[in-house]
Write a protein that holds these residues in place. Sequence first.
Motif, short mmCIF file in Angstrom:
data_model
loop_
_atom_site.label_atom_id
_atom_site.label_comp_id
_atom_site.label_asym_id
_atom_site.label_seq_id
_atom_site.Cartn_x
_atom_site.Cartn_y
_atom_site.Cartn_z
N TRP A 248 0.81 -1.22 0.00
CA TRP A 248 0.00 0.00 0.00
C TRP A 248 0.84 1.27 0.00
CZ3 TRP A 248 -4.76 0.85 -1.44
CH2 TRP A 248 -5.54 -0.29 -1.68
N ASP A 249 2.05 1.19 0.52
CA ASP A 249 2.98 2.32 0.37
C ASP A 249 3.34 2.50 -1.11
OD1 ASP A 249 5.01 4.29 1.55
OD2 ASP A 249 6.30 2.96 0.37
N THR A 250 3.47 1.39 -1.84
CA THR A 250 3.75 1.43 -3.27
C THR A 250 2.55 1.94 -4.06
OG1 THR A 250 5.21 -0.47 -2.99
CG2 THR A 250 4.56 0.07 -5.23
N TYR A 251 1.35 1.46 -3.69
CA TYR A 251 0.14 1.86 -4.42
C TYR A 251 -0.10 3.36 -4.36
CZ TYR A 251 -1.46 -2.97 -5.19
OH TYR A 251 -1.59 -4.26 -5.61
N ARG A 252 0.39 4.01 -3.31
CA ARG A 252 0.23 5.47 -3.22
C ARG A 252 0.86 6.16 -4.43
NH1 ARG A 252 2.59 6.17 1.29
NH2 ARG A 252 4.58 6.93 0.55
N ARG A 253 1.94 5.58 -4.95
CA ARG A 253 2.60 6.16 -6.12
C ARG A 253 1.95 5.71 -7.42
NH1 ARG A 253 6.76 4.46 -2.78
NH2 ARG A 253 7.26 2.62 -4.05
N TRP A 254 1.30 4.57 -7.40
CA TRP A 254 0.72 4.02 -8.63
C TRP A 254 -0.68 4.54 -8.92
CZ3 TRP A 254 1.90 -1.99 -8.58
CH2 TRP A 254 3.29 -2.19 -8.61
N ILE A 255 -1.40 4.96 -7.90
CA ILE A 255 -2.81 5.33 -8.07
C ILE A 255 -2.99 6.84 -7.91
CG2 ILE A 255 -5.13 5.04 -7.14
CD1 ILE A 255 -4.22 2.26 -6.15
N GLN A 256 -3.48 7.48 -8.98
CA GLN A 256 -3.74 8.91 -8.95
C GLN A 256 -5.18 9.23 -9.34
OE1 GLN A 256 -1.32 10.84 -7.78
NE2 GLN A 256 0.12 9.10 -7.72
N SER A 257 -5.71 8.42 -10.27
CA SER A 257 -7.00 8.73 -10.87
C SER A 257 -7.87 7.48 -10.94
CB SER A 257 -6.78 9.30 -12.28
OG SER A 257 -7.92 9.19 -13.08
N TYR A 258 -9.17 7.69 -11.16
CA TYR A 258 -10.08 6.55 -11.35
C TYR A 258 -9.66 5.70 -12.55
CZ TYR A 258 -12.29 9.08 -15.24
OH TYR A 258 -12.53 9.72 -16.43
N ARG A 259 -8.88 6.31 -13.46
CA ARG A 259 -8.40 5.56 -14.63
C ARG A 259 -7.39 4.48 -14.23
NH1 ARG A 259 -8.52 10.93 -16.15
NH2 ARG A 259 -10.00 11.48 -17.81
N ASP A 260 -6.78 4.61 -13.07
CA ASP A 260 -5.80 3.63 -12.60
C ASP A 260 -6.45 2.45 -11.90
OD1 ASP A 260 -3.68 5.33 -13.45
OD2 ASP A 260 -3.87 6.50 -11.59
N LEU A 261 -7.78 2.49 -11.77
CA LEU A 261 -8.50 1.47 -11.02
C LEU A 261 -9.41 0.64 -11.93
CD1 LEU A 261 -9.49 3.67 -7.95
CD2 LEU A 261 -7.63 2.00 -8.09
#
Length: 491
Positions: free
Chosen positions: A129-142
């Motif tokens: 989840w520390d990594t996901y903070r950098r990977w997820i910015q927008s609803y497009r990333d989900l």
Amino acid sequence: MGKNLTSRAEDYSKWYNELVVKSDLAENSGVRGCMVIKPYGYAIWEKMQGQLDKMFKETGHENAYFPLFIPKSYLSKEASHVEGFAKECAVVTHYRLKNAEDGSGIVVDEDAKLEEELIVRPTSETIIWDTYRRWIQSYRDLPLKVNQWANVVRWEMRTRLFLRTAEFLWQEGHTAHATREEAVEEAELMMNVYAEFAEKYMGVPVIKGTKTESERFAGAEETYCIEALMQDGKALQAGTSHFLGQNFAKAFDVKFANKEGKQEYVWATSWGVSTRLMGALVMTHSDDKGLVLPPKLAPIQVVIVPIYKGLDQLDAISDKVDPLVKALRDKGITVKYDTRDTHKPGFKFNEYELKGVPVRLAVGQRDLANGTFEVARRDTLTKEIVKAEDVVDKVVSLMDEIQENIFKKALDYREGHITEVESYSEFKSVIEEKGGFVSAHWDGTTETEDRIKDETKATIRCIPLNNTKEEGRCILTGKPSVQRVLFAKAY
């Protein structure tokens, strides 16, 4: 060989431990609480891994890999998570060794102390989840749907091969979603994937359900599980899938911009199965002669044992066997033709019986003359003579027959060991004398759950998903209850 195994009736635990070692699945290592998985055992795990990996990818997941070490501060960010794992964590405090000044050997270099201790991962939610903070910015990333095949360490004091070891192999899926509904759907989906794998490939019938609050994964809002029943009447948790809510997203500040541009915390799941499945496989199907393996997971599905005197006879047999081996392999069946001259046929029969090879073919001079093979099934220990031209079709059909038979046998045992009770005295009697799952009313409180556990060693294995509402009274307190739950002693 299998003849030297302690029987299940005599000592089930000893039978299991002996069988795992004697069948060459695994052995204890020089590191206390850790095991060596031997090639035959690892071949089964590889088959499990391969099938599960295919099922994960078919449901939209991708594999990645994350660090073995987790900064200690990460674990403290989610309070219930660290509380759940704190007593099982192995901690790295230094990064260098040196020779002792007195020449007595290697010692830790006190000058090489880490600024922050590192935890050997007991599970990877925090680092991921520390990594996901950098990977997820927008609803497009989900949604973000990632799986990891890895090893983890949970410092167990009482260990047993495959069932409970300080280090074990597993997979852990970690997903992020835009809505609560998507995350719950994901957690339920993966529970169903695990159930399908257990029943269709392992031949192990399972009950799907949810855990009580006290039995949930540390940091989860809901834990879904599949529960299996072993031949000694004890339950084994075969897989879990967790709806984590927004707990980890809030702890690690993982937000996304929705379609309106508003910042929201993501919704999370995690799910995993481990080499504990190997223990379930052994304990569900095996007998006093050795392993009984489902054909879909057996490293060797068919073994062919020649019975001969002299190389001339072996050559004549091989002329008949070699085309059969090719024909079976063309059907996708794994075959071993055992021509070792260091062991007699009787030894080989016992060896492959112990190792649980589903089908054994034997062929000698009389079989050559008659154009036949002796076909033996491991699951039923029955034998029949089959014409050479029919052997391929016979073996192919046996793969499905054996797979179905061992599942049915396990299912019949489980169904015969689910007992409904109405009183606490009846409950205690069934737990002690019959075992298996006990279906009983419970008032829903942790206090009652803990008291029953303390007094009987039985825990609530799950609240079955297919439960029908049924008004009743708690077996211990007499307070109102709206449904039954399943209790059992467990591994």
